[in-house]
Design a protein around this motif. Structure first.
Motif, PDB file in Angstrom:
ATOM      1  N   PRO A 367       0.652  -0.984   0.117  1.00 22.16           N
ATOM      2  CA  PRO A 367       0.121   0.057  -0.244  1.00 22.16           C
ATOM      3  C   PRO A 367       0.928   1.008  -0.023  1.00 22.16           C
ATOM      4  O   PRO A 367       0.080   2.389  -0.353  1.00 22.16           O
ATOM      5  CB  PRO A 367      -0.499  -0.259   1.279  1.00 22.16           C
ATOM      6  CG  PRO A 367      -0.126  -1.091   2.276  1.00 22.16           C
ATOM      7  CD  PRO A 367       0.940  -2.323   1.180  1.00 22.16           C
ATOM      8  N   ILE A 368       2.111   1.078   0.142  1.00 22.90           N
ATOM      9  CA  ILE A 368       2.976   2.429   0.591  1.00 22.90           C
ATOM     10  C   ILE A 368       3.650   2.459  -1.064  1.00 22.90           C
ATOM     11  O   ILE A 368       4.554   1.911  -1.348  1.00 22.90           O
ATOM     12  CB  ILE A 368       4.381   2.325   1.136  1.00 22.90           C
ATOM     13  CG1 ILE A 368       3.760   1.632   2.957  1.00 22.90           C
ATOM     14  CG2 ILE A 368       4.844   3.072   1.070  1.00 22.90           C
ATOM     15  CD1 ILE A 368       3.311   2.744   3.466  1.00 22.90           C
ATOM     16  N   LYS A 369       3.437   3.174  -1.425  1.00 19.89           N
ATOM     17  CA  LYS A 369       3.938   3.982  -3.176  1.00 19.89           C
ATOM     18  C   LYS A 369       5.130   3.935  -3.310  1.00 19.89           C
ATOM     19  O   LYS A 369       5.887   3.477  -3.710  1.00 19.89           O
ATOM     20  CB  LYS A 369       3.304   4.950  -3.177  1.00 19.89           C
ATOM     21  CG  LYS A 369       1.881   5.506  -3.348  1.00 19.89           C
ATOM     22  CD  LYS A 369       1.040   6.048  -4.941  1.00 19.89           C
ATOM     23  CE  LYS A 369      -0.341   4.941  -5.073  1.00 19.89           C
ATOM     24  NZ  LYS A 369      -1.544   5.622  -3.846  1.00 19.89           N
ATOM     25  N   GLU A 370       6.139   4.275  -2.063  1.00 19.82           N
ATOM     26  CA  GLU A 370       7.503   3.607  -1.968  1.00 19.82           C
ATOM     27  C   GLU A 370       8.421   3.510  -1.989  1.00 19.82           C
ATOM     28  O   GLU A 370       9.535   2.353  -2.120  1.00 19.82           O
ATOM     29  CB  GLU A 370       8.250   4.922  -1.665  1.00 19.82           C
ATOM     30  CG  GLU A 370       7.639   6.543  -0.958  1.00 19.82           C
ATOM     31  CD  GLU A 370       6.668   7.107  -0.928  1.00 19.82           C
ATOM     32  OE1 GLU A 370       6.182   6.120  -0.311  1.00 19.82           O
ATOM     33  OE2 GLU A 370       6.087   8.556  -1.170  1.00 19.82           O
ATOM     34  N   ASP A 371       7.599   1.927  -1.734  1.00 17.11           N
ATOM     35  CA  ASP A 371       7.990   0.327  -1.453  1.00 17.11           C
ATOM     36  C   ASP A 371       8.366   0.251  -2.822  1.00 17.11           C
ATOM     37  O   ASP A 371       7.968   0.317  -4.393  1.00 17.11           O
ATOM     38  CB  ASP A 371       7.522  -0.617  -1.186  1.00 17.11           C
ATOM     39  CG  ASP A 371       6.926  -0.380   0.800  1.00 17.11           C
ATOM     40  OD1 ASP A 371       7.996   0.481   1.313  1.00 17.11           O
ATOM     41  OD2 ASP A 371       6.611  -1.280   0.860  1.00 17.11           O
ATOM     42  N   SER A 372       9.494  -0.841  -3.073  1.00 15.62           N
ATOM     43  CA  SER A 372       9.724  -1.647  -4.069  1.00 15.62           C
ATOM     44  C   SER A 372       8.942  -3.085  -4.077  1.00 15.62           C
ATOM     45  O   SER A 372       8.142  -2.705  -3.304  1.00 15.62           O
ATOM     46  CB  SER A 372      11.226  -2.151  -3.834  1.00 15.62           C
ATOM     47  OG  SER A 372      12.343  -0.901  -3.924  1.00 15.62           O
ATOM     48  N   ASP A 373       8.931  -2.954  -5.746  1.00 19.20           N
ATOM     49  CA  ASP A 373       7.590  -4.208  -5.922  1.00 19.20           C
ATOM     50  C   ASP A 373       7.526  -5.159  -4.343  1.00 19.20           C
ATOM     51  O   ASP A 373       8.976  -5.535  -4.545  1.00 19.20           O
ATOM     52  CB  ASP A 373       8.246  -4.252  -6.988  1.00 19.20           C
ATOM     53  CG  ASP A 373       6.971  -5.600  -7.641  1.00 19.20           C
ATOM     54  OD1 ASP A 373       6.419  -6.049  -6.839  1.00 19.20           O
ATOM     55  OD2 ASP A 373       7.100  -5.747  -8.414  1.00 19.20           O
ATOM     56  N   TRP A 374       6.662  -5.359  -4.090  1.00 17.98           N
ATOM     57  CA  TRP A 374       6.537  -6.803  -3.053  1.00 17.98           C
ATOM     58  C   TRP A 374       6.673  -8.048  -3.953  1.00 17.98           C
ATOM     59  O   TRP A 374       6.933  -8.662  -2.847  1.00 17.98           O
ATOM     60  CB  TRP A 374       5.325  -6.897  -2.642  1.00 17.98           C
ATOM     61  CG  TRP A 374       5.575  -5.404  -1.498  1.00 17.98           C
ATOM     62  CD1 TRP A 374       6.336  -5.039  -0.683  1.00 17.98           C
ATOM     63  CD2 TRP A 374       4.482  -6.084   0.156  1.00 17.98           C
ATOM     64  NE1 TRP A 374       5.956  -4.158   0.139  1.00 17.98           N
ATOM     65  CE2 TRP A 374       5.051  -4.874   0.912  1.00 17.98           C
ATOM     66  CE3 TRP A 374       3.539  -6.262  -0.501  1.00 17.98           C
ATOM     67  CZ2 TRP A 374       4.684  -4.115   1.649  1.00 17.98           C
ATOM     68  CZ3 TRP A 374       2.894  -5.839   1.311  1.00 17.98           C
ATOM     69  CH2 TRP A 374       2.820  -4.840   2.327  1.00 17.98           C
ATOM     70  N   GLY A 375       6.574  -8.513  -5.082  1.00 23.53           N
ATOM     71  CA  GLY A 375       6.643  -9.918  -6.196  1.00 23.53           C
ATOM     72  C   GLY A 375       5.075 -10.478  -5.478  1.00 23.53           C
ATOM     73  O   GLY A 375       4.661 -10.201  -4.783  1.00 23.53           O
TER      74      GLY A 375
ATOM     75  N   LYS B 123      14.290  -0.973  -1.322  1.00 21.98           N
ATOM     76  CA  LYS B 123      13.689  -0.652   0.230  1.00 21.98           C
ATOM     77  C   LYS B 123      12.301  -0.601   0.600  1.00 21.98           C
ATOM     78  O   LYS B 123      11.164  -1.119  -0.658  1.00 21.98           O
ATOM     79  CB  LYS B 123      13.948   0.820  -0.355  1.00 21.98           C
ATOM     80  CG  LYS B 123      12.790   1.767  -0.890  1.00 21.98           C
ATOM     81  CD  LYS B 123      12.657   3.197  -0.978  1.00 21.98           C
ATOM     82  CE  LYS B 123      12.039   4.043  -1.774  1.00 21.98           C
ATOM     83  NZ  LYS B 123      12.131   5.364  -2.474  1.00 21.98           N
ATOM     84  N   PRO B 316      11.358 -10.628  -4.407  1.00 21.55           N
ATOM     85  CA  PRO B 316      10.988 -10.003  -2.422  1.00 21.55           C
ATOM     86  C   PRO B 316      10.578 -11.321  -1.526  1.00 21.55           C
ATOM     87  O   PRO B 316      10.530 -10.371   0.262  1.00 21.55           O
ATOM     88  CB  PRO B 316      10.168  -8.910  -3.586  1.00 21.55           C
ATOM     89  CG  PRO B 316       9.907  -9.215  -5.051  1.00 21.55           C
ATOM     90  CD  PRO B 316      11.190 -10.354  -5.410  1.00 21.55           C
ATOM     91  N   LEU B 320      12.207  -9.051   1.867  1.00 26.11           N
ATOM     92  CA  LEU B 320      11.432  -8.661   3.047  1.00 26.11           C
ATOM     93  C   LEU B 320      11.367  -9.132   3.866  1.00 26.11           C
ATOM     94  O   LEU B 320      11.868  -9.202   5.223  1.00 26.11           O
ATOM     95  CB  LEU B 320       9.875  -8.566   1.903  1.00 26.11           C
ATOM     96  CG  LEU B 320       9.498  -7.558   1.123  1.00 26.11           C
ATOM     97  CD1 LEU B 320       7.685  -8.085   0.593  1.00 26.11           C
ATOM     98  CD2 LEU B 320       9.402  -5.987   1.096  1.00 26.11           C
ATOM     99  N   SER B 374       0.921   7.460   2.296  1.00 20.04           N
ATOM    100  CA  SER B 374       1.544   7.432   0.923  1.00 20.04           C
ATOM    101  C   SER B 374       0.252   7.677   0.176  1.00 20.04           C
ATOM    102  O   SER B 374       0.580   8.132  -1.522  1.00 20.04           O
ATOM    103  CB  SER B 374       2.076   6.435   0.912  1.00 20.04           C
ATOM    104  OG  SER B 374       1.363   5.105   1.350  1.00 20.04           O
TER     105      SER B 374
END
Ligand code: SF4
Lengths: 439, 467
Positions: A367-375, B123, B316, B320, B374
């Motif tokens: 849900p956080i736009k700045e995060d890298s893709d969670w896959g 990140k 990821p 993670l 965000s």
């Protein structure tokens, strides 16, 4: 004797050809000043002064050492924090031999209580197998003392369909309406050591099914599988004592684990049912070591629950959602138990399934736009459950309540490997630096 | 650290209570040195010449049991080691493990740059900051000096992150070192056969170096010898086997080395440790299985004492949990985990903006706050004082109640009539059972939001403004 100042220029002369004699009569004391043109000789300074000076400084240090003077100490190398001091000294011709001594590093004083769940016909039950937890004399997998029992896994079964993460649900869709079939499946297909039947439909806010219905469900599950079982209430503090009491009666003699007695409900009633019908009590507190002590004490002193009938659940918080508390709480409890605290020396159980509450386990994407893709999320959930469980396994947890078959398989593999019961073919790791991995 | 009480430290301080360190007294500063929340350098008087010997003595007494070394340069330089305890609750662990991901020198330029960028850029937002990976390990697969040097150079051009040079061939290592000598790379590794050449390299370029042996006598012998040659920045790799009894033995080597260092002050081995979970890739062929198993090995060694790790998977689902577990174990258990209760503005709320309730558990609060900001949701966010307990547990334990919610708004002087056009409150989905009570207590309309704050934006689209 007064301190003698040594000038750098003199040093050069003095140490040409390692003329140790030259130092005779120079008594080096704690207040020696090594005058390097006004700057004290710190390794950084030495470095800044360049190679030649560094060489000389290194000689000085060597000689001081030969004379038994603690040069490292006064010059701030060796013991001083974070100071790189790699003055160029000649490479040795041979390795200096050494022996590493692995001592008895820690003072483990007491053994964790052994608790057996399940009873065979010899002991008045109908289980084919039992599970024994506890008995440790050191932290898990430590070389200090043999660990008598491996960690065990009990898999969740619910008495009604519930909301589950997609990755979990896909494994249970076919049997979601039958607790008995569900229990069979986790034992037969997923190798569960035990089964936990969660009687959640009894919650007045859910379906408010009766204690009698719950008892019937428990009977069905006991019929369906021959492994030991955990009987879980709905978590409703008003209703649970009644439900667990009825279930305990229906399962009389089976040595089930009754989940749970806690400080915010009528734990005495649950303890009484356990004593009367030969079951084990799960003593559940919320991330608070003193509360855990208090409840255990009450169960033993007030309710006469025997030591061999207590397992603790100090609460499991998911990775990223308070696992730091859960981990440290368990580690402290286990360390206390091993070093003599008789009120905390019981085996522990973890609701590892809680890991699925972490959004990383089930959300499609961040849900956080700045995060890298969670896959892909189907791979995130099981590993979240594994890492949550494994972390607690290392803190001392003995029994894992789990949900995803893949997570169960991996957690079993790693805990049994560390336990020492898994062999593997010979592997050469020394060449890892040069071994390619296919993309 | 060799001192336990502030008194022992106080003896060496200037004792003038000048407060330049930010503490009111030298004794208070001494206490901060013991709990390692301040450094000697924070006391300016102590740095003067007249206190030099006391400074040096204190530096020695306060030095952590496990040596602290630095890899890399500039703002990305990473300290590793530096621990004083075996269990985090006894103080805290310092310097989270450096997680370095491998790059093979046989990759073509494009693939190499892409991979390095991935490592550099990954990140994950968490409690007010980003979790990140922090190193690149270049592996000499080619067996070719020029090729290795070129790859190392390319990596250095692409990222400022610390670099680990991996080869057992000293000539190849030398080529790599020469390509990035000003970046203070970590050399991997000296072993029983190549140690002379590798020692010469570490000495010549003044670089930190890893010693490898799965035999702890040999490993200690290497450590003692390197120390004798004047090499201080040493990391020990006691071997990470990926499976079977050998893995159990690897785990126990980490335990014994760290306990020898901390419990017994065996200085020769009180050094940062390196684990190589990447070896998982040599026993698992399926990439998902290998990534999983690598993450499992990483978890084992994050919990028990690795200070540096070399990993391969950039999936990821591997990164993670690795990042989160490192944070879990290295988070300082002494710092408060609560935010101050109150009513806060997220974005620029107006009278029509929603008013949302959560708890003052830092993790919950920051999660909700970041989900809202965000996604550019303008609103008021109320942090109810639940003693730093999360929503679900606080509802069960009675720390989150209708009365507490009411209290939060009145204490903050938040008047719904004046601040909002809707007199509506949104409570967390996990606190649904408080809805009726909250309506009675506050006289407001109370709506039940989703159970996870990540879904608030979607929920608002359907449910806001209230009908
Ligand atoms: S700066 Fe140093 S001398 Fe001044 S109060 Fe702090 S500790 Fe004492």
């Amino acid at each position: 004797m007064a301190a003698k100042k040594i000038k750098l220029s003199e040093l050069g002369e003095m140490f040409k050809g390692l003329d140790v004699e030259a130092l005779e009569g120079v008594k080096i004391e704690g207040d020696i000043e090594i005058d390097l043109g006004g700057a004290g000789l710190s390794p950084q300074v030495a470095q800044a002064l360049g190679h030649e000076t560094t060489q000389i400084a290194a000689h000085l240090i060597n000689i001081a050492r030969i004379l038994g003077y603690p040069a490292d100490k006064v010059l701030g190398i060796g013991g001083a924090p974070g100071i790189p001091a790699q003055a160029g000294r000649p490479v040795l011709r041979e390795l200096i031999p050494a022996k590493f001594q692995a001592n008895r590093f820690e003072d483990w004083k007491s053994q964790i209580q052994e608790v057996t769940i399940g009873a065979t016909s010899a002991d008045g039950g109908t289980r084919k197998s039992t599970v024994t937890l506890g008995g440790e004399r050191a932290l898990p997998f430590y070389p200090d003392a043999p660990m008598p029992h491996r960690p065990h896994i009990t898999m969740d079964v619910f008495d009604m369909p519930i909301g589950m993460a997609k990755a979990v649900k896909s494994h249970y869709e076919d049997i979601i309406n039958s607790p008995a079939e569900w229990a069979k499946k986790v034992v037969r297909d997923f190798g569960a050591d035990m089964v936990t039947i969660h009687l959640i439909s009894t919650d007045p806010n859910i379906k408010n099914t009766s204690a009698r219905d719950a008892a019937k469900t428990v009977e069905d599950v006991l019929q369906a599988v021959d492994v030991p079982i955990v009987i879980g209430g709905s978590g409703n503090p008003e209703k649970d004592p009644e439900v667990l009491e009825a279930a305990a009666k229906a399962a009389a003699g089976e040595r089930c684990l009754l989940a749970s007695a806690s400080l915010n409900l009528d734990y005495a009633r649950i303890a009484k049912a356990a004593n009367e019908f030969n079951h084990v009590v799960l003593s559940w507190t919320q991330l608070e070591i003193n509360a855990q002590k208090e409840l255990n004490r009450k169960l033993m002193k007030q309710c006469n629950v025997k030591r061999e009938n207590i397992v603790m659940d100090p609460t499991t918080a998911a990775l990223g959602y308070g696992l730091d508390y859960a981990y440290t709480n368990m580690e402290r409890i286990r360390l206390a138990g091993l070093t003599g605290d008789q009120e905390l020396s019981f085996p522990m159980s973890s609701g590892t399934t809680n890991a699925w509450g972490a959004r990383e386990a089930w959300m499609t994407s961040s849900p956080i736009k700045e995060d890298s893709d969670w896959g892909a999320r189907e791979y995130r959930g099981p590993i979240w459950e594994i890492v949550t469980g494994l972390t607690l396994a290392l803190a001392g947890n003995d029994l894992f309540m789990m949900m995803h078959p893949g997570a169960v398989a991996v957690l079993r593999e790693i805990t049994q490997t560390l336990f020492g019961s898994i062999e593997s073919e010979a592997i050469d790791i020394s060449g890892w630096t040069a071994r390619g991995i296919k993309p | 650290m060799r001192v336990k009480s502030p008194l022992e430290v106080y003896r060496f301080l200037p004792q003038i209570n000048c407060a330049e360190c930010g503490e009111t007294t030298c004794m208070a500063f001494a206490a901060r040195l013991i709990d390692r929340s301040k450094k000697l350098e924070d006391c300016p008087p102590l740095l003067k010449d007249e206190f030099k010997s006391k400074y040096l003595e204190l530096a020695r007494l306060l030095a952590p049991e496990i040596r602290e070394i630095v890899i890399g340069t500039g703002e990305h330089a990473k300290k590793v080691g530096g621990d004083d305890v075996l269990y985090r609750h006894q103080l805290t662990f310092f310097n989270p493990p450096l997680l370095a991901y491998d790059v093979e020198d046989t990759l073509d330029d494009k693939a190499l740059v892409e991979r390095v960028k991935k490592i550099h850029d990954f990140k994950k937002f968490y409690v007010g900051r980003f979790l990140k990976l922090n190193g690149v390990a270049v592996r000499a697969i080619s067996g070719d000096r020029t090729k290795f040097a070129a790859a190392v150079k390319k990596v250095a051009e692409t990222t400022p992150l610390p670099i680990i040079l991996c080869s057992l061939d000293p000539a190849i290592l030398r080529a790599g070192v020469e390509a990035v000598k000003d970046r203070k790379p970590l050399i991997y590794a000296a072993n029983e056969t190549n140690w002379k050449e590798v020692a010469a390299l570490a000495l010549e370029f003044n670089l930190p170096v890893v010693l490898f042996s799965e035999n702890l006598d040999t490993l200690k012998s290497l450590a003692v010898s390197f120390a004798e040659m004047g090499i201080k920045e040493i990391v020990l790799d006691p071997g990470t086997y990926p499976a079977g009894k050998k893995l159990r033995e690897s785990f126990q080597r980490f335990l014994n080395l760290r306990r020898a260092g901390i419990k017994e002050g065996q200085k020769d081995v009180a050094l940062p440790l390196m684990a190589v979970p990447m070896t998982a890739w040599f026993v698992e062929n399926d990439p998902v299985n290998a990534s999983y198993w690598e993450t499992v090995l990483a978890s084992v060694f994050i919990v028990r004492y690795a200070d540096i790790m070399i990993l391969h998977s950039l999936e990821p689902y591997a990164l993670l949990p690795e990042l989160h577990l490192r944070d879990t174990i290295y988070t300082d258990p002494r710092t408060p985990v609560k935010v101050n209760p109150g009513v806060f503005e997220v974005g620029a709320p107006t009278k029509d903006s929603p008013v949302i309730v959560t708890t003052n558990f830092a993790l919950t609060y920051y999660t909700v706050e970041s989900d809202l900001s965000s996604n550019k949701v303008n609103c008021y966010l109320a942090a109810v004082d639940t003693d730093g307990i999360g929503v679900e547990a606080a509802v069960a334990g009675g720390q989150l109640t209708a009365a507490k919610i009411k209290d939060t708004f009145s204490k903050a002087g938040f008047d719904f009539k004046e601040k909002t056009s809707h007199s509506t409150l949104i409570i967390p989905g996990l606190a649904a059972r408080l809805q009726g009570d909250a309506e009675d207590a506050t006289g407001l309309k109370v709506k039940v939001g989703p159970p996870d704050s990540g879904r608030i934006p979607g929920w608002l689209e359907k449910n806001w403004p209230p009908k």
